[in-house]
Enzyme design. Structure first.
Site, PDB file in Angstrom:
ATOM      1  N   GLY A   1      37.075 -30.156  35.360  1.00 21.94           N
ATOM      2  CA  GLY A   1      36.391 -30.922  34.313  1.00 21.94           C
ATOM      3  C   GLY A   1      35.509 -32.036  34.831  1.00 21.94           C
TER       4      GLY A   1
ATOM      5  N   ASN B   1      32.298 -31.905  35.451  1.00 22.15           N
ATOM      6  CA  ASN B   1      31.051 -31.939  34.659  1.00 22.15           C
ATOM      7  C   ASN B   1      31.290 -32.621  33.316  1.00 22.15           C
ATOM      8  OD1 ASN B   1      28.491 -30.570  35.702  1.00 22.15           O
ATOM      9  ND2 ASN B   1      30.105 -29.216  36.442  1.00 22.15           N
TER      10      ASN B   1
ATOM     11  N   LYS C   1      36.155 -18.272  30.282  1.00 19.53           N
ATOM     12  CA  LYS C   1      36.339 -17.206  29.290  1.00 19.53           C
ATOM     13  C   LYS C   1      35.038 -17.011  28.527  1.00 19.53           C
ATOM     14  CE  LYS C   1      40.770 -16.807  30.062  1.00 19.53           C
ATOM     15  NZ  LYS C   1      41.355 -15.590  30.588  1.00 19.53           N
TER      16      LYS C   1
ATOM     17  N   HIS D   1      25.749 -23.643  35.314  1.00 23.75           N
ATOM     18  CA  HIS D   1      26.135 -22.696  36.360  1.00 23.75           C
ATOM     19  C   HIS D   1      25.602 -23.236  37.693  1.00 23.75           C
ATOM     20  CE1 HIS D   1      27.270 -18.844  38.023  1.00 23.75           C
ATOM     21  NE2 HIS D   1      26.126 -18.828  38.677  1.00 23.75           N
TER      22      HIS D   1
ATOM     23  N   GLU E   1      24.561 -31.000  39.383  1.00 24.94           N
ATOM     24  CA  GLU E   1      25.040 -30.513  38.078  1.00 24.94           C
ATOM     25  C   GLU E   1      25.309 -31.704  37.158  1.00 24.94           C
ATOM     26  OE1 GLU E   1      28.197 -27.528  37.924  1.00 24.94           O
ATOM     27  OE2 GLU E   1      27.821 -27.063  40.019  1.00 24.94           O
TER      28      GLU E   1
HETATM   29  C1  GAR Z   1      30.972 -26.017  38.103  1.00 19.98           C
HETATM   30  O1  GAR Z   1      30.436 -25.878  39.378  1.00 19.98           O
HETATM   31  C2  GAR Z   1      30.223 -25.131  37.120  1.00 19.98           C
HETATM   32  O2  GAR Z   1      28.859 -25.005  37.412  1.00 19.98           O
HETATM   33  C3  GAR Z   1      30.934 -23.808  37.330  1.00 19.98           C
HETATM   34  O3  GAR Z   1      32.289 -24.171  37.384  1.00 19.98           O
HETATM   35  C4  GAR Z   1      32.386 -25.443  38.020  1.00 19.98           C
HETATM   36  C5  GAR Z   1      33.296 -26.303  37.186  1.00 19.98           C
HETATM   37  O4  GAR Z   1      33.548 -27.523  37.824  1.00 19.98           O
HETATM   38  N1  GAR Z   1      30.665 -22.879  36.282  1.00 19.98           N
HETATM   39  C6  GAR Z   1      30.468 -21.594  36.503  1.00 19.98           C
HETATM   40  O5  GAR Z   1      30.549 -21.090  37.597  1.00 19.98           O
HETATM   41  C7  GAR Z   1      30.110 -20.784  35.264  1.00 19.98           C
HETATM   42  N2  GAR Z   1      29.858 -19.441  35.631  1.00 19.98           N
HETATM   43  P1  GAR Z   1      34.137 -28.744  37.006  1.00 19.98           P
HETATM   44  O6  GAR Z   1      35.390 -28.220  36.313  1.00 19.98           O
HETATM   45  O7  GAR Z   1      34.489 -29.751  38.044  1.00 19.98           O
HETATM   46  O8  GAR Z   1      33.099 -29.202  36.047  1.00 19.98           O
END
Ligand code: GAR
Length: 205
Positions: free
Chosen positions: A15, A17, A94, A112, A182
């Site tokens: 979490g 982001n 999901k 992403h 991100e």
């Molecule tokens: C992030 O790098 C996001 O871009 C990726 O999961 C990670 C979550 O990190 N999402 C994907 O790969 C979607 N296909 P976080 O839980 O620390 O935000």
């Protein structure tokens, strides 16, 4: 200032982001209000962070809501109950169900960690994305914010940021530089939506 945009989060793991967006709301860089956090993972950092921040936190999964369509209905009802205007997927592993997608069509965003349409889709998560970027010999990578449709990591791109691949990069070093971008890009993109600079067809303000 316009009324803050009501955000709902779906996250499966750490979490970070989501936290970056919450922090941006707190400092006023993002004129929005985190309204609810949903996770399929009861142990996720995302749910712990939400509780810490005093944001309603809901564990909704195939375990809590078994049976076709039941989970989709519960997610949709939770987002609706909290008057969510824009849904932010933040490491949500999901696929959203048809009811949630129809109700929030055009106002579900995902981030992403690669330059879509490259290196996206099922199986492209976490280090696997960065490993694939390095193996392909790419000179650059970086995050993509896009609108969500029925497919994984698919739908119109709203914003991207470029990160150079450096000699000697490992999946972990590249991931760390992309993740920092991100956090910045997701908040900036949502603020552009809040200001009406990016118009989401599904969003009535
Ligand atoms: C992030 O790098 C996001 O871009 C990726 O999961 C990670 C979550 O990190 N999402 C994907 O790969 C979607 N296909 P976080 O839980 O620390 O935000």
């Amino acid at each position: 200032m316009a009324r803050p945009l009501r955000l709902g989060f779906l996250a499966s793991h750490n979490g970070s982001n989501m936290q970056a967006l919450i922090d941006a709301c707190k400092t006023g860089r993002l004129e929005a209000r985190p309204s609810v956090v949903i996770s399929n993972n009861s142990e996720s950092g995302a749910l712990a962070r939400a509780r810490q921040e005093g944001i309603p936190a809901c564990h909704l999964s195939g375990h809590t809501h078994p049976g076709p369509g039941v989970l989709d209905q519960a997610i949709c009802a939770t987002l609706t109950h909290h008057q969510v205007e824009v849904v932010c997927l933040a490491g949500y592993m999901k696929r959203l169900g048809p009811q949630t997608l129809a109700t929030f069509r055009g106002r579900v965003l995902n981030i992403h960690p690669a330059l879509l349409p490259k290196f996206g889709g099922e199986g492209y998560y976490g280090q696997a994305v960065h490993q694939a970027v390095l193996e392909a010999g790419e000179k650059e990578s970086g995050p993509t914010v896009h609108l969500v449709d029925e497919q994984y990591d698919h739908g119109p791109v709203l914003a991207q940021a470029r990160v150079l691949v450096l000699e000697g990069d490992t999946p972990a070093t590249l991931a760390a530089r992309v993740l920092a971008q991100e956090h910045r890009l997701y908040a900036e993109t949502l603020q552009r939506i809040a200001m009406g600079e990016i118009v989401l067809e599904g969003l009535k303000r």
